[in-house]
Enzyme design. Sequence first.
Site, mmCIF file in Angstrom:
data_model
loop_
_atom_site.group_PDB
_atom_site.id
_atom_site.type_symbol
_atom_site.label_atom_id
_atom_site.label_comp_id
_atom_site.label_asym_id
_atom_site.label_seq_id
_atom_site.Cartn_x
_atom_site.Cartn_y
_atom_site.Cartn_z
ATOM 1 N N GLY A 1 0.381 5.512 0.873
ATOM 2 C CA GLY A 1 -0.456 6.585 1.380
ATOM 3 C C GLY A 1 0.181 7.934 1.143
ATOM 4 N N GLY A 2 -0.416 8.961 1.736
ATOM 5 C CA GLY A 2 0.089 10.307 1.531
ATOM 6 C C GLY A 2 1.455 10.539 2.131
ATOM 7 N N ASP B 1 -11.591 -11.902 6.437
ATOM 8 C CA ASP B 1 -12.510 -12.870 5.829
ATOM 9 C C ASP B 1 -13.644 -13.236 6.776
ATOM 10 O OD1 ASP B 1 -10.931 -12.862 3.572
ATOM 11 O OD2 ASP B 1 -9.766 -14.619 4.169
ATOM 12 N N VAL C 1 4.796 4.482 2.767
ATOM 13 C CA VAL C 1 4.587 3.272 1.971
ATOM 14 C C VAL C 1 4.516 2.100 2.945
ATOM 15 C CG1 VAL C 1 5.494 1.795 0.135
ATOM 16 C CG2 VAL C 1 5.891 4.263 0.055
ATOM 17 N N VAL C 2 3.560 1.203 2.722
ATOM 18 C CA VAL C 2 3.370 0.074 3.626
ATOM 19 C C VAL C 2 3.860 -1.207 2.948
ATOM 20 C CG1 VAL C 2 1.737 -1.228 5.033
ATOM 21 C CG2 VAL C 2 1.376 1.223 4.638
ATOM 22 N N GLY D 1 0.816 -1.210 0.000
ATOM 23 C CA GLY D 1 0.000 0.000 0.000
ATOM 24 C C GLY D 1 0.846 1.255 0.000
#
Length: 657
Positions: free
Chosen positions: A19-20, A143, A23-24, A17
């Site tokens: 984001g602003g 899930d 980074v993930v 991912g």
Amino acid sequence: MIGTVLSNRYKIEEEIGVGGTAVVYKAMDTLLNRHVAVKVLKHEFTEDEEFVFKFKREASAAARIANANIVNIYDVGADGNVNYIVMEYVAGKTLKKLIKENGKIEFNKIIDYATQIAKALNFAHKNGIVHRDIKPHNIMVTDDDIIKVTDFGIAKASNESTITTTNKVVGSAHYLSPEQAQGIPVDCRTDIYSFGIVLYEMATGKVPYDADTPVSIALKHIQDAAVPPNELNKDIPIALNKMILRCIEKKPENRYQNANEILDELSNVKNNYVNDDEEFTRVMDPAQIQNESNPNNKLDNDDTYYNGEPYNKEQPQEEPQEENEEPKNKIKGNNMLSGKAKKALVASIIVVLILAGSALAFSMGSGIFKPNSNSVSKVKVPKIIGLSESDAKGKVEDAKLKFQVVDRVKSSKPKGTVVTCYPNEDTEVDSGTVVRVDISSGDTDQTLPSLVGLPESAARAQIKQYGCNVGSVTQEYSDDVAQGNVISQSPSEGSQIKKGMTIDLVISRGPEVKKATVPSVYGKTSDSASSILQNAGFGVNVQNKDVTNADQNGIVIEEYPNGYVNKGTTVTIVIGRFNSTAVQPPNNNNGNGNQNQNQNKTPDTNHDDSKAPTGGNNDNQNQNNTTNPNGTQPAGGNVTGTGNGNVTNTPNGTGQK
């Protein structure tokens, strides 16, 4: 970053991912052998020392909160110029992805998801943490339909300054509260607004405000009325429709005041669910329509309603009116604009006026849009910090504002005086706005929270946050506390904090590595040897090896490692497996006809008349054949053991002494 190992512990495996601000990555915690999510601050933010400091501090504060619906923060650290947060890795989808896949979400799941999100917010708010960036992108759904709210790591501790003074836009314009867009200080009610936008999107599949640019979207949050969600989805119950609209009220005081109120309301909505199709068709007069549109059933002093939707009364109207004349809501003639057309016209005028007349202070430090200072109904919040409660109340009311005490807090300021106020002093606000204040209780002592279980870096950050110093830091082995985390503290939890005091920490070295001598199990059976080794605290690896000595069948013939080793080490034992045809190494007798009695004999597989003469040793089956001087055994030769234990091969196959 892929393949990088941060702090000799977190091996980056894949990007999951962006984001602003960060980074993930999915990573492997090589110490605890588990997957984690590592949020790495983007390079452009690492140059800002203040931002980095607050990033770490706020993540450390968020690490205090542990809740089933909040993604846990495990660690905060830096490796060179890489600043990172280590979080719980959640396998699932973001709520945003679910909405994109399914469009609107059905009623029961909306209530279920919303309840879990509200529980997460309620827990965080009670611990002094305001998220400030609630959006479906930051909400994971497993899930099993378990909600996990993430990104508290860059949230703001509500009693600290915001990290948005970096001139970088943090967050998504679609979910910003009006006060965020205007740069006004925020509290937990900004999360409630963003929560309402998420609820709206779950119910309709759309966000209430959308435009081509973040600026235009922010304007809509400030000025526009949202289309009621049940106009986009007729299956939305009236009670849920009203709840969503109340969450996204422009003024914080008109929203739910905390997440606990939302939980109560969600329970009521669920328990009293009635499908709108079951209601009779009814004719409503304009007043009823107006009341349905406003969840609080009241007109704000700076709002007027057109067909039940609020507009700012200070904006230009179609026809000039006298100062004391009532608004002309009644439509006359066919040349008048329809409600929708008028709404579009008014909205466009608002945009033009604001774009032309405002400074467009486009930074999160000062707000995306500052309030319009030219408005005739604006007044300034008077200077009241430091005044007594009664004096402050008098000044606020003289300014045609309302006064409200929110809390009495521990402070070094004199007892009974104003410590903080919201909106801030000198802020221009609408006449009649509520000014909320905190009053000093005069008690400056605070109690020390528990630091046990926190990573050392997070504990140090908290100690510094309380104005205290880190004292001695010692290390001990622990079977229960992960390596690098706090085992104990002194003074203990609940002790009164005095500024400058020293707090000692004991940090875990992880489980103690103990050593022991590997017991010898030579000659034991596999089961017996395994039991002995396991009881001594070792692991066992069993292997088999072919042998030609029948006495070695089924017992340990090799064992390694041995000696003094770490407990838990895996010991390999080799079990003999008798095989009479096993290939032996070539002998080096040079035709001398003599062999050591302890050596093995390979039997002649072509004849069955090999035998030991009477009076000879019976060990001939464990002896090796002696070849004739030319190194070969004649075909068809017989082998006969002799009494002295030596065996020779002769061309005619007879054994000789």
